[in-house]
Design a protein around this motif. Structure first.
Motif, PDB file in Angstrom:
ATOM      1  N   ASP A 104      11.342  19.831 -18.958  1.00 33.07           N
ATOM      2  CA  ASP A 104      11.588  19.647 -20.389  1.00 33.07           C
ATOM      3  C   ASP A 104      10.735  18.521 -20.962  1.00 33.07           C
ATOM      4  OD1 ASP A 104      13.369  21.724 -20.723  1.00 33.07           O
ATOM      5  OD2 ASP A 104      15.159  20.485 -20.529  1.00 33.07           O
ATOM      6  N   THR A 110       7.902  19.169 -23.852  1.00 40.01           N
ATOM      7  CA  THR A 110       8.263  18.700 -25.196  1.00 40.01           C
ATOM      8  C   THR A 110       7.732  17.304 -25.506  1.00 40.01           C
ATOM      9  OG1 THR A 110      10.349  17.674 -24.524  1.00 40.01           O
ATOM     10  CG2 THR A 110      10.417  20.024 -25.175  1.00 40.01           C
ATOM     11  N   LEU A 134       9.449  14.684 -24.961  1.00 44.80           N
ATOM     12  CA  LEU A 134      10.619  13.935 -25.403  1.00 44.80           C
ATOM     13  C   LEU A 134      11.451  13.465 -24.229  1.00 44.80           C
ATOM     14  CD1 LEU A 134      11.802  16.349 -28.244  1.00 44.80           C
ATOM     15  CD2 LEU A 134      10.350  14.315 -28.476  1.00 44.80           C
ATOM     16  N   ASP A 135      12.154  12.342 -24.432  1.00 45.93           N
ATOM     17  CA  ASP A 135      13.153  11.886 -23.472  1.00 45.93           C
ATOM     18  C   ASP A 135      14.416  12.671 -23.780  1.00 45.93           C
ATOM     19  OD1 ASP A 135      15.191  10.670 -22.057  1.00 45.93           O
ATOM     20  OD2 ASP A 135      14.580   8.629 -22.569  1.00 45.93           O
ATOM     21  N   ILE A 136      14.618  13.762 -23.062  1.00 42.47           N
ATOM     22  CA  ILE A 136      15.720  14.676 -23.329  1.00 42.47           C
ATOM     23  C   ILE A 136      17.072  13.999 -23.119  1.00 42.47           C
ATOM     24  CG2 ILE A 136      16.733  16.905 -22.647  1.00 42.47           C
ATOM     25  CD1 ILE A 136      13.989  17.120 -24.038  1.00 42.47           C
ATOM     26  N   ASP A 167      17.869  11.086 -24.121  1.00 44.69           N
ATOM     27  CA  ASP A 167      18.126  10.234 -25.277  1.00 44.69           C
ATOM     28  C   ASP A 167      18.603  11.105 -26.437  1.00 44.69           C
ATOM     29  OD1 ASP A 167      18.068   8.555 -27.466  1.00 44.69           O
ATOM     30  OD2 ASP A 167      15.990   7.927 -27.191  1.00 44.69           O
ATOM     31  N   ASN A 212      16.142  11.932 -28.909  1.00 41.07           N
ATOM     32  CA  ASN A 212      14.946  12.647 -28.431  1.00 41.07           C
ATOM     33  C   ASN A 212      13.672  11.837 -28.674  1.00 41.07           C
ATOM     34  OD1 ASN A 212      16.161  14.920 -27.313  1.00 41.07           O
ATOM     35  ND2 ASN A 212      16.206  15.976 -29.263  1.00 41.07           N
ATOM     36  N   THR A 213      13.673  10.609 -28.192  1.00 40.68           N
ATOM     37  CA  THR A 213      12.542   9.710 -28.348  1.00 40.68           C
ATOM     38  C   THR A 213      11.291  10.282 -27.701  1.00 40.68           C
ATOM     39  OG1 THR A 213      14.106   7.876 -28.220  1.00 40.68           O
ATOM     40  CG2 THR A 213      11.772   7.336 -27.912  1.00 40.68           C
ATOM     41  N   GLU A 214      10.158  10.176 -28.411  1.00 36.08           N
ATOM     42  CA  GLU A 214       8.895  10.609 -27.827  1.00 36.08           C
ATOM     43  C   GLU A 214       8.503   9.626 -26.737  1.00 36.08           C
ATOM     44  OE1 GLU A 214       5.775  11.507 -30.583  1.00 36.08           O
ATOM     45  OE2 GLU A 214       7.124  12.638 -31.876  1.00 36.08           O
ATOM     46  N   GLY A 264      12.980  22.373 -24.305  1.00 35.51           N
ATOM     47  CA  GLY A 264      13.857  21.215 -24.216  1.00 35.51           C
ATOM     48  C   GLY A 264      15.252  21.505 -23.722  1.00 35.51           C
ATOM     49  N   THR A 265      15.526  22.758 -23.342  1.00 35.14           N
ATOM     50  CA  THR A 265      16.885  23.098 -22.899  1.00 35.14           C
ATOM     51  C   THR A 265      16.957  23.562 -21.450  1.00 35.14           C
ATOM     52  OG1 THR A 265      16.751  25.405 -23.645  1.00 35.14           O
ATOM     53  CG2 THR A 265      17.540  23.769 -25.263  1.00 35.14           C
TER      54      THR A 265
END
Length: 131
Positions: free
Chosen positions: A39, A43, A45-47, A49, A52-54, A110-111
């Motif tokens: 993920d 993405t 992203l910090d999934i 968080d 969803n922080t980059e 992201g899932t």
């Protein structure tokens, strides 16, 4: 400033073997599972968080799901010089794998980390099974 992190997808797209993994302290302890890594790679992203922080630089290019899955399986095995034993399901290799509730290739970006584990197999023997 250009970094190698921003180039993983480019490398993978051009035939370079790329390995991705999770390791403390560079990855949050809550994101150690391989599908969290997928993920993050797809993405940026910090999934873990809620915001969803980059986590990658602005020039970062996401990997495709196919690139990320290769990077945590057969390409990572190649980097360990163990591609003849692990990294894919083939006759003669260790039968170490997981069975998931659904297909990560079909998951919304992201899932994938939300997919439930149904079974773990190590050396061809079921070591964990959801009842």
């Amino acid at each position: 400033m250009e970094t190698s992190l921003g180039r993983y997808a480019h490398f993978a797209r051009n035939g370079v073997k790329v390995g991705i993994s999770a390791d403390v302290p560079s990855t949050s302890p809550t994101m150690q599972a391989p599908l969290f890594v997928v993920d993050g790679a797809t993405t940026g992203l910090d999934i873990s968080d809620p915001k969803n922080t980059e986590v990658f630089p602005p020039n970062w290019e996401p990997m495709t799901i196919h690139q990320a899955m290769r990077a945590i399986t057969i390409d990572a095995a190649w980097m360990l010089n163990m591609e003849d034993k692990i990294g894919s399901l083939e006759v003669g290799k260790y039968a170490d794998f997981v069975v998931l509730e659904s297909d990560p290739y079909e998951a919304k970006p992201g899932t994938a980390h939300q997919i439930s584990l149904l079974m773990t197999v190590m050396d061809g023997r079921v070591t964990h099974k959801v009842q």
